[in-house]
Each structure stands twice: as C-alpha cells, then as structure tokens.
Design a protein around this motif. Structure first.
Motif, short mmCIF file in Angstrom:
data_model
loop_
_atom_site.label_atom_id
_atom_site.label_comp_id
_atom_site.label_asym_id
_atom_site.label_seq_id
_atom_site.Cartn_x
_atom_site.Cartn_y
_atom_site.Cartn_z
N GLU A 1 -11.93 -31.45 0.41
CA GLU A 1 -12.67 -31.96 -0.74
C GLU A 1 -14.10 -32.30 -0.33
O GLU A 1 -14.38 -32.53 0.86
CB GLU A 1 -11.98 -33.19 -1.34
CG GLU A 1 -10.57 -32.91 -1.84
CD GLU A 1 -9.89 -34.16 -2.35
OE1 GLU A 1 -10.16 -34.56 -3.50
OE2 GLU A 1 -9.10 -34.74 -1.59
N ILE A 2 -14.97 -32.36 -1.32
CA ILE A 2 -16.38 -32.65 -1.11
C ILE A 2 -16.76 -33.91 -1.89
O ILE A 2 -16.35 -34.07 -3.04
CB ILE A 2 -17.27 -31.49 -1.59
CG1 ILE A 2 -16.98 -30.21 -0.79
CG2 ILE A 2 -18.76 -31.85 -1.49
CD1 ILE A 2 -17.63 -28.97 -1.39
N TRP A 3 -17.53 -34.78 -1.25
CA TRP A 3 -18.14 -35.94 -1.92
C TRP A 3 -19.65 -35.80 -1.79
O TRP A 3 -20.17 -35.59 -0.68
CB TRP A 3 -17.69 -37.24 -1.29
CG TRP A 3 -16.32 -37.69 -1.71
CD1 TRP A 3 -16.01 -38.62 -2.68
CD2 TRP A 3 -15.06 -37.25 -1.19
NE1 TRP A 3 -14.64 -38.77 -2.78
CE2 TRP A 3 -14.03 -37.95 -1.88
CE3 TRP A 3 -14.69 -36.32 -0.20
CZ2 TRP A 3 -12.68 -37.74 -1.61
CZ3 TRP A 3 -13.34 -36.11 0.06
CH2 TRP A 3 -12.36 -36.82 -0.65
N THR A 4 -20.37 -35.92 -2.90
CA THR A 4 -21.81 -35.73 -2.85
C THR A 4 -22.45 -36.30 -4.11
O THR A 4 -21.76 -36.75 -5.02
CB THR A 4 -22.15 -34.23 -2.70
OG1 THR A 4 -23.55 -34.07 -2.49
CG2 THR A 4 -21.71 -33.42 -3.92
N LEU A 5 -23.78 -36.28 -4.13
CA LEU A 5 -24.47 -36.79 -5.30
C LEU A 5 -24.51 -35.72 -6.41
O LEU A 5 -24.15 -34.57 -6.20
CB LEU A 5 -25.88 -37.28 -4.94
CG LEU A 5 -26.70 -36.52 -3.90
CD1 LEU A 5 -27.00 -35.13 -4.32
CD2 LEU A 5 -27.96 -37.30 -3.58
N ARG A 6 -24.94 -36.12 -7.58
CA ARG A 6 -24.84 -35.27 -8.76
C ARG A 6 -25.58 -33.94 -8.61
O ARG A 6 -25.08 -32.89 -9.03
CB ARG A 6 -25.37 -36.03 -9.98
CG ARG A 6 -25.20 -35.27 -11.30
CD ARG A 6 -25.65 -36.11 -12.48
NE ARG A 6 -24.93 -37.37 -12.53
CZ ARG A 6 -23.69 -37.50 -13.02
NH1 ARG A 6 -23.06 -36.43 -13.48
NH2 ARG A 6 -23.10 -38.68 -13.03
N SER A 7 -26.76 -33.96 -8.01
CA SER A 7 -27.57 -32.74 -7.93
C SER A 7 -26.87 -31.63 -7.14
O SER A 7 -27.06 -30.45 -7.43
CB SER A 7 -28.94 -33.04 -7.30
OG SER A 7 -28.80 -33.58 -6.00
N VAL A 8 -26.07 -32.01 -6.16
CA VAL A 8 -25.29 -31.02 -5.41
C VAL A 8 -23.98 -30.70 -6.13
O VAL A 8 -23.58 -29.54 -6.24
CB VAL A 8 -25.02 -31.52 -3.98
CG1 VAL A 8 -24.05 -30.58 -3.25
CG2 VAL A 8 -26.31 -31.64 -3.20
N VAL B 1 -20.82 -39.07 -6.31
CA VAL B 1 -20.96 -40.47 -5.88
C VAL B 1 -22.42 -40.88 -5.95
O VAL B 1 -23.33 -40.05 -6.02
CB VAL B 1 -20.42 -40.68 -4.45
CG1 VAL B 1 -18.93 -40.37 -4.38
CG2 VAL B 1 -21.20 -39.83 -3.44
N GLY B 2 -22.64 -42.20 -5.92
CA GLY B 2 -24.00 -42.74 -5.92
C GLY B 2 -24.02 -44.08 -5.23
O GLY B 2 -22.98 -44.60 -4.79
N HIS B 3 -25.20 -44.64 -5.13
CA HIS B 3 -25.40 -45.90 -4.42
C HIS B 3 -24.42 -46.97 -4.90
O HIS B 3 -24.24 -47.19 -6.10
CB HIS B 3 -26.83 -46.39 -4.62
CG HIS B 3 -27.10 -47.73 -4.01
ND1 HIS B 3 -27.17 -47.93 -2.64
CD2 HIS B 3 -27.31 -48.95 -4.57
CE1 HIS B 3 -27.42 -49.20 -2.40
NE2 HIS B 3 -27.49 -49.84 -3.55
N GLN C 1 -18.88 -45.92 2.36
CA GLN C 1 -19.72 -46.62 1.40
C GLN C 1 -21.01 -45.83 1.24
O GLN C 1 -21.54 -45.28 2.21
CB GLN C 1 -20.06 -48.02 1.89
CG GLN C 1 -18.86 -48.93 2.10
CD GLN C 1 -19.28 -50.28 2.68
OE1 GLN C 1 -20.44 -50.66 2.63
NE2 GLN C 1 -18.32 -50.99 3.23
N VAL C 2 -21.51 -45.77 0.00
CA VAL C 2 -22.71 -44.99 -0.30
C VAL C 2 -23.91 -45.92 -0.39
O VAL C 2 -23.88 -46.93 -1.11
CB VAL C 2 -22.54 -44.21 -1.62
CG1 VAL C 2 -23.76 -43.34 -1.89
CG2 VAL C 2 -21.27 -43.37 -1.58
#
Length: 211
Positions: free
Chosen positions: A65-72, A87-89, A101-102
C-alpha cells in the motif's frame, strides 16, 4: 530497525520481517521499492515520486500500500484502487507495522517566482527516524535519526547545519545527495559534522545501519 540507503532521497526501513520504503523517485534504483509492504511519498517532484517504481513494487506485492499527500494520490489511486491512502499534516497511521506521524505542509522555497507545492515529512516509530522530504520541517518531538537533505536547489549548507542544530537528532544521515559530487562530500562532512552538534553519517547507496 534496519535502515538501508538507496540512491538520492530513498530509504528502506525493515523490522519484524516487513519493509517500509520512503520516496522511491526517479534518481533511485529501478527496484528501489520492490519488496516493500508499504511506501511513503513526501511530494510530487520526480526525484521523490516515480510511478514506474511504484508500479513495480505494487505489482511485486499485491498487498503493498501507498501513503502520500493528495497531489500524488490523485495521480496513482486509479491504478491501485483501495491501496492508496491520502494523508496530511497531523495525521497518524500504521503502515507495515511502523507507526507514522505526518509533519509539515509545504515544500521549501526554491525561488520566490516558483509556486510552492505541498510536501509532508514522516516521523516513524515515535521519532526513531524522520524523513522531511523537501523541507526543513522540525517535528514537535525528539528525533533519534534524521534523514538530512544535504544538497538541493532549495538549500545551502548554512541552512542544513542550522536545521540539524534545531532538530537536535542523535544522528543525521545524508539523503538528497545525488547532486553532490564526490569532490564536495568531504567539505559537507567536515562542516555539518563539525558545526551541526549531532553525529553526522553517510551511507553509500545499498549500505545499511541499525537505528
């Protein structure tokens, strides 16, 4: 935890038989993320995010699985339905047995005329490792091992040294170093090591350390 340096900004973390990879980008090895159970991407720049490298990892392990910010996430979620998490801050989550933790929201300033994009850093296992991506983000808790971006169009060595001083990690390992020539490395080693106030270390791509 075993930390393996891959080329440029990519690192692999292993514990309990599971593997977490951060930022397998276009300057990293083609198979930098292959074998990963989870992948974290800090932002959309191609030296940190490369869809072909993500695809190789996701196809090699259908459970990855991948965790990343919206743009990606917007660029890859259709290819991997149900396996990409945005995910985000301030967010917290568990990926492949690692607690994450982000921290952070924006990429460092490259030039005032260039719009800033989003960027997040990942604090792993309560501060055991922090990867800031392309920003000098300071987490609000202690860091044992800082992945230190040493050479980029957006930084200079005085900022790198002050960043180490502010984070105060036990140790700092170089990343974001594909643009740093071998001639310059001793200068960076001497100045960061002598002025940063923390143990400054460097791994050749493919080499590992216990952290």
């Amino acid at each position: 935890m075993k930390l393996t340096k891959k080329s440029h900004a990519c690192v692999r973390l292993e514990k309990g038989g599971r593997t977490l990879v951060v930022d397998p980008g276009g300057f990293s090895e083609d198979d930098a993320a292959v074998g990963a159970d989870a992948i974290l991407v800090t932002h959309e720049h191609p030296d940190h995010f490369d869809e072909a490298r993500l695809r190789a990892a996701m196809e090699a392990n259908p459970a990855a699985e991948i965790w990343t910010l919206r743009s990606v996430a917007e660029q890859v979620s259709a290819a991997f339905p149900g396996r990409v998490h945005t995910v985000g801050h301030g967010d917290t989550f568990t990926a492949a047995g690692f607690d994450v933790q982000v921290h952070g929201e924006l990429h460092a300033v490259i030039h005032p005329d260039i719009p800033r994009i989003t960027n997040v850093g990942y604090l792993i296992d309560g501060g055991r490792v922090f990867h800031p991506g392309d920003a000098l983000t300071v987490p609000d808790q202690s860091v044992q091992t800082l992945m230190l971006p040493v050479m980029a169009p957006w930084n200079k060595i005085s900022e790198v040294i002050d960043y180490v001083r502010e984070v105060k990690p036990q140790r700092a390992y170089d990343i974001h170093d594909a643009l740093l020539t071998d001639l310059a490395r001793p200068i960076y080693d001497r100045q960061i090591g002598g002025l940063g106030g923390s143990e400054h270390l460097r791994l050749t791509p493919g080499d590992s350390a216990q952290v």
